[in-house]
Design a protein around this motif. Structure first.
Motif, PDB file in Angstrom:
ATOM      1  N   CYS A  83       0.756  -1.205   0.108  1.00 12.89           N
ATOM      2  CA  CYS A  83      -0.068  -0.022  -0.041  1.00 12.89           C
ATOM      3  C   CYS A  83       0.789   1.386   0.111  1.00 12.89           C
ATOM      4  O   CYS A  83       2.020   1.014   0.485  1.00 12.89           O
ATOM      5  CB  CYS A  83      -1.145   0.028   1.146  1.00 12.89           C
ATOM      6  N   THR A  84       0.203   2.383  -0.414  1.00 16.82           N
ATOM      7  CA  THR A  84       0.939   3.599  -0.207  1.00 16.82           C
ATOM      8  C   THR A  84      -0.050   4.497   0.540  1.00 16.82           C
ATOM      9  O   THR A  84      -1.285   4.315   0.871  1.00 16.82           O
ATOM     10  CB  THR A  84       1.005   4.461  -1.539  1.00 16.82           C
ATOM     11  N   LEU A  85       0.446   5.606   1.097  1.00 16.41           N
ATOM     12  CA  LEU A  85      -0.284   6.446   2.042  1.00 16.41           C
ATOM     13  C   LEU A  85       0.118   8.115   1.613  1.00 16.41           C
ATOM     14  O   LEU A  85       0.983   8.268   1.618  1.00 16.41           O
ATOM     15  CB  LEU A  85       0.263   6.311   3.507  1.00 16.41           C
ATOM     16  N   ALA A  86      -0.944   8.565   1.403  1.00 17.70           N
ATOM     17  CA  ALA A  86      -0.776  10.070   1.689  1.00 17.70           C
ATOM     18  C   ALA A  86      -1.467  10.620   2.476  1.00 17.70           C
ATOM     19  O   ALA A  86      -2.758  10.534   2.655  1.00 17.70           O
ATOM     20  CB  ALA A  86      -1.484  10.637   0.122  1.00 17.70           C
ATOM     21  N   LEU A  87      -0.996  11.431   3.208  1.00 17.32           N
ATOM     22  CA  LEU A  87      -1.281  12.090   4.591  1.00 17.32           C
ATOM     23  C   LEU A  87      -1.384  13.503   4.352  1.00 17.32           C
ATOM     24  O   LEU A  87       0.039  14.104   4.467  1.00 17.32           O
ATOM     25  CB  LEU A  87      -0.652  11.308   5.616  1.00 17.32           C
ATOM     26  N   ALA A  88      -2.204  14.416   4.826  1.00 17.58           N
ATOM     27  CA  ALA A  88      -2.340  15.603   4.985  1.00 17.58           C
ATOM     28  C   ALA A  88      -2.605  15.945   6.502  1.00 17.58           C
ATOM     29  O   ALA A  88      -3.525  15.388   7.079  1.00 17.58           O
ATOM     30  CB  ALA A  88      -3.303  16.372   4.135  1.00 17.58           C
TER      31      ALA A  88
END
Length: 323
Positions: A83-88
């Motif tokens: 998986c990949t994670l984009a986090l703001a």
């Protein structure tokens, strides 16, 4: 001193990969698929105030952020890979990051799903995960494969049912009062759903069509019916519910089970001849399944009670742009 972006990634999300050919730290991650396998990819976004409450425990949020994506792989019959994670983040909160990353990694480890990259930025709290899985070519469960006379099944916890997450939401909204222990149990159902990955894998070659229940049983089943160009009849009395939900007024029970959402169970179809194999697959996955209806030639979704009498469909599943 506050952590910078790359220090944050290295500290909380920089675990070395084992199966991926290349993980975090380069411009792209690299995945090697086995011969004869297809790559299954899904992406889900969670936005604070829309998908989760600001008061949610960060460990549970890390779990749920990945769980809702793994549920999509389960509905496809795919084995999780990475998986990949984009986090703001509105700010760097190390205690929050400790909990969030721990919850995410705990579920990821349970399903052999490596974190292989992503992005971080400053902004309103927003979590976007993309998952990758593999499935043998031609064996993926699809929404478009249901056939007339198929039995319709829904998964659920042993001794439980669906709709508890919506019951928790109604309690948060002040629409229902629940004893403390009951509220904590249904709140856990809302905040820590269990993706049915093992069941999805066991249903390959057994089920014909599947979809996960994220926005509500009737709404998600309707997507499957539309893609398969069929209709269905559902016995609302057969839809499983927990003892806590069954203690509520009937109207609330039906709202929660039929249109509640956030269940992340699988609703799927299988030919009658596969009935015993469906039950065997569920036992092997340590989960329960309930037969709730049948696929029909005539388009549309019809609801009936235990006596076969028509039940008006007065519930709408969740829609981001009409809710």
């Amino acid at each position: 001193m506050s952590l910078g972006e790359f220090d944050l990634i290295a500290r909380y999300f920089g675990r070395p990969t084992r199966r991926a050919a290349l993980g975090p730290g380069d411009d792209c991650a690299l995945l090697a698929l086995r011969p004869g396998m297809q790559l299954a990819v899904s992406c889900d976004m969670l936005v604070e105030g829309r998908h989760f409450l600001p008061t949610v425990d960060p460990r549970r949020l890390g779990h749920k952020a990945l769980a809702v994506n793994l549920s999509d792989l389960a509905a496809c019959g795919a084995q999780p890979l990475a998986c990949t994670l984009a986090l703001a983040l509105p700010r760097v909160d190390e205690a929050w990051l400790d909990g969030f990353s721990a919850g995410l990694y705990e579920l990821a480890d349970a399903h052999g799903c490596e974190l292989i990259g992503g992005d971080t930025t400053a902004g309103p709290l927003n979590i976007c995960i993309t998952v990758f899985g593999e499935v043998p070519a031609g064996e993926a469960l699809l929404r478009s494969s249901a056939e007339p006379d198929d039995e319709i099944w829904v998964s659920h916890a042993i001794g439980g049912g669906i709709g508890d997450a919506r019951l928790a939401l109604e309690a948060f909204r002040g629409q229902v009062s629940l004893p403390g222990a009951v509220f904590e149990r249904v709140r856990r159902a809302m905040e820590q759903p269990q993706p049915r990955v093992a069941l999805g894998l066991a249903l390959r070659g057994v089920a014909r069509a599947a979809v996960d229940v994220s926005d509500g049983l009737l709404g998600d089943l309707s997507h499957l019916l539309h893609r398969s160009d069929v209709g269905a009849s559902i016995d609302v009395g057969r839809v499983p519910r927990s003892a806590d939900l069954a203690a509520q007024p009937l109207a609330l029970q039906r709202l929660c089970t039929l249109a509640g959402g956030d269940d992340y169970e699988l609703v799927f179809t299988a030919p009658p001849a596969a009935h015993a194999r469906v039950l065997e697959a569920a036992r092997g996955a340590d989960v329960a399944v309930s037969r709730i209806g049948r696929i029909e030639h005539e388009a549309g979704l019809r609801l009936v009670d235990a006596d076969g009498q028509a039940v008006d469909r007065v519930w709408a599943s969740f829609d981001h742009f009409s809710a």
